[in-house]
Design a protein around this motif. Structure first.
Motif, PDB file in Angstrom:
ATOM      1  N   VAL A 112      -4.324  39.531  37.081  1.00 40.99           N
ATOM      2  CA  VAL A 112      -5.328  38.457  37.135  1.00 40.99           C
ATOM      3  C   VAL A 112      -5.760  38.273  38.586  1.00 40.99           C
ATOM      4  O   VAL A 112      -4.913  38.057  39.466  1.00 40.99           O
ATOM      5  N   LEU A 113      -7.069  38.342  38.828  1.00 38.69           N
ATOM      6  CA  LEU A 113      -7.619  38.244  40.174  1.00 38.69           C
ATOM      7  C   LEU A 113      -8.295  36.886  40.345  1.00 38.69           C
ATOM      8  O   LEU A 113      -9.208  36.543  39.586  1.00 38.69           O
ATOM      9  N   VAL A 137       0.846  40.030  36.864  1.00 35.68           N
ATOM     10  CA  VAL A 137       0.735  39.994  38.320  1.00 35.68           C
ATOM     11  C   VAL A 137      -0.516  39.183  38.643  1.00 35.68           C
ATOM     12  O   VAL A 137      -1.584  39.389  38.050  1.00 35.68           O
ATOM     13  N   PHE A 138      -0.383  38.253  39.578  1.00 36.54           N
ATOM     14  CA  PHE A 138      -1.514  37.415  39.974  1.00 36.54           C
ATOM     15  C   PHE A 138      -1.895  37.721  41.418  1.00 36.54           C
ATOM     16  O   PHE A 138      -1.035  37.767  42.307  1.00 36.54           O
ATOM     17  N   VAL A 139      -3.188  37.912  41.623  1.00 31.56           N
ATOM     18  CA  VAL A 139      -3.732  38.217  42.941  1.00 31.56           C
ATOM     19  C   VAL A 139      -4.680  37.091  43.325  1.00 31.56           C
ATOM     20  O   VAL A 139      -5.531  36.685  42.519  1.00 31.56           O
ATOM     21  N   LYS A 177       4.853  37.802  37.211  1.00 31.50           N
ATOM     22  CA  LYS A 177       5.652  39.007  37.494  1.00 31.50           C
ATOM     23  C   LYS A 177       5.680  39.306  38.984  1.00 31.50           C
ATOM     24  O   LYS A 177       6.661  39.826  39.510  1.00 31.50           O
ATOM     25  N   GLY A 178       4.586  39.009  39.640  1.00 31.62           N
ATOM     26  CA  GLY A 178       4.486  39.262  41.064  1.00 31.62           C
ATOM     27  C   GLY A 178       3.258  38.584  41.627  1.00 31.62           C
ATOM     28  O   GLY A 178       2.354  38.188  40.883  1.00 31.62           O
ATOM     29  N   VAL A 179       3.246  38.415  42.945  1.00 29.91           N
ATOM     30  CA  VAL A 179       2.176  37.714  43.647  1.00 29.91           C
ATOM     31  C   VAL A 179       1.588  38.626  44.714  1.00 29.91           C
ATOM     32  O   VAL A 179       2.323  39.240  45.488  1.00 29.91           O
ATOM     33  N   ILE A 180       0.262  38.694  44.748  1.00 28.89           N
ATOM     34  CA  ILE A 180      -0.433  39.356  45.842  1.00 28.89           C
ATOM     35  C   ILE A 180      -1.390  38.328  46.435  1.00 28.89           C
ATOM     36  O   ILE A 180      -2.278  37.826  45.741  1.00 28.89           O
TER      37      ILE A 180
END
Length: 320
Positions: A40-41, A108-110, A131-134
Motif C-alpha cells: 500500500v502506497l 507492507v505500507f509505504v 508486515k513492514g514499513v517503508i
C-alpha cells in the motif's frame, strides 16, 4: 533491476471508489489480487496517488498487488467537514479498512511525507496489520513531553507553517485556493538555489511567488493531475491533517513507542527535513538509505527509489 517508468497519464490505473471506515476512498490498484503480496502506497501533502506513478509498474513487475489510495481529504476521496475526522485514529483505520476490503490480514505500507507519518502511526496502533514499513522523507516522529504544535511554536515561532495552519485556521487555505496552480508549480521543484530566510509563512510565500526556483520535477501534464485535484477539493481538508497534530499526540500517550517491524527509511540528502540520528533506538530493525535529492524523493529519483524499495523487499518480505 530493469528501469520501468510511467510515460503517460493514460498508463496510470483507473480508480475505484471503495467504502471503508464510514467514508469512500478513491483507490488505484495494479497487479494480481490475492497473491499474498499486497503493498500500500500512501502519499503526502499536498500530493495525490499519482505521486507513485513511477513505482507502480516496477512493483507490479516484482510480483506485488499495488494499492494506492487518495487518502481522505484528497482527490475524489471523501472530505469530511469536521477537523477531528482527520486524526490518526481515522487515517490509520482507513488503511486497515482497505486491507479488509481486499481480504488481506496485513501488508507492507509505504509512505512519503505525511504518508510516512501515517504509516509509522499504523505500526503503533495496528501492528498486526503491518508486515513492514517503508518511509520516505519523514522519519519516525518522537513523542516528547509537549504537544507537537506547542513545541514547534516555541522553537520556530508563529510563522512556521505547521503552527500557522493551527493557530490561524482558514488564512493559508484561502491563499492556496486562490493560487493553486502557482503554488503547486512552485512547490514541486528540485535543485533549488539556497535562499536567505524570508519572513512570513513559507507556504503562503511559495503560493505568492511569481518566479519559481529550481527545476520542475514533472511535466505540465503530470502537474495538471495535482492542480485539477486541488481545484476540486480546495486545501482545507488536506490541511486538516496538520490541525490534528496535538490531538494525535494525546492519542499516542499510552502507546508503546518502539516499532519492531522491519523498516526502510529513505532520506533525500537535500531535503530540509532533518534526519533522526536516534532512529534505530525507536525502530531497531530499520535499514537507512540516502539519495542525492530533495523532498520529492520518489518523483525526483524514481529509478533509485524503486531499486532501494525492491532490494529491501527481496530481503524482508515473504509472501503471506
Amino acid at each position: 533491476m530493469k528501469t520501468i517508468r510511467v510515460n503517460s497519464l493514460a498508463s496510470f490505473p483507473t480508480p475505484s471508489l471503495i467504502a471503508v471506515n464510514g467514508i469512500e476512498l478513491e483507490v488505484f490498484e495494479a497487479g494480481q489480487q490475492n497473491k499474498g503480496n499486497p503493498i500500500v502506497l500512501c502519499h503526502g501533502w499536498p500530493e495525490h496517488a499519482f505521486s507513485w506513478r513511477h513505482q507502480i509498474p516496477a512493483l507490479v513487475a516484482a510480483g506485488y498487488h499495488v494499492i494506492v489510495p487518495n487518502q481522505r481529504g484528497f482527490g475524489n476521496s471523501s472530505c469530511p467537514a469536521a477537523v477531528t475526522e482527520y486524526d490518526i485514529t481515522h487515517l490509520t483505520s482507513d488503511l486497515v479498512g482497505l486491507l479488509d476490503y481486499f481480504g488481506y490480514k496485513d501488508a507492507v505500507f509505504v509512505g512519503h511525507d505525511w504518508g510516512a507519518n501515517i504509516v509509522w502511526a499504523l505500526s503503533l496502533l495496528h501492528p498486526s496489520h503491518v508486515k513492514g514499513v517503508i518511509a520516505l522523507a519523514l522519519p519516525y516522529q518522537l513523542r516528547g513531553d509537549k504537544p507537537w504544535i506547542e513545541l514547534m511554536e516555541e522553537f520556530f515561532g508563529k510563522d512556521n507553517y505547521f503552527v500557522h495552519f493551527n493557530r490561524q485556521p482558514g488564512v493559508a487555505d484561502a491563499v492556496l485556493n486562490k493560487h493553486t496552480t502557482q503554488f503547486l508549480r512552485n512547490l514541486f521543484r528540485k535543485n533549488e538555489p539556497i535562499q536567505p530566510p524570508v519572513s512570513g509563512m513559507l507556504m503562503i510565500n511559495i503560493a505568492k511567488n511569481e518566479q519559481p526556483l529550481g527545476e520542475p520535477i514533472m511535466s505540465p501534464n503530470e502537474l495538471s493531475v495535482f492542480i485539477n485535484a486541488f481545484e476540486k477539493t480546495g486545501f482545507t481538508s488536506s490541511i486538516n491533517w496538520y490541525r490534528n497534530l496535538d490531538r494525535n499526540w494525546h492519542i499516542l500517550a499510552e502507546v508503546d513507542p518502539i516499532i519492531l517491524k522491519p523498516a526502510l527509511m529513505i532520506y533525500g540528502d537535500r531535503d530540509s527535513i532533518p534526519k533522526l540520528e536516534s532512529l534505530k533506538d525507536f525502530v531497531p530493525n530499520v535499514e537507512i538509505v540516502s539519495l542525492d535529492c530533495g523532498h520529492w524523493i520518489q518523483q525526483e529519483k524514481p529509478t533509485e527509489t524503486n531499486q532501494a524499495i525492491i532490494n529491501w523487499l527481496e530481503l524482508n518480505n515473504e509472501p503471506s
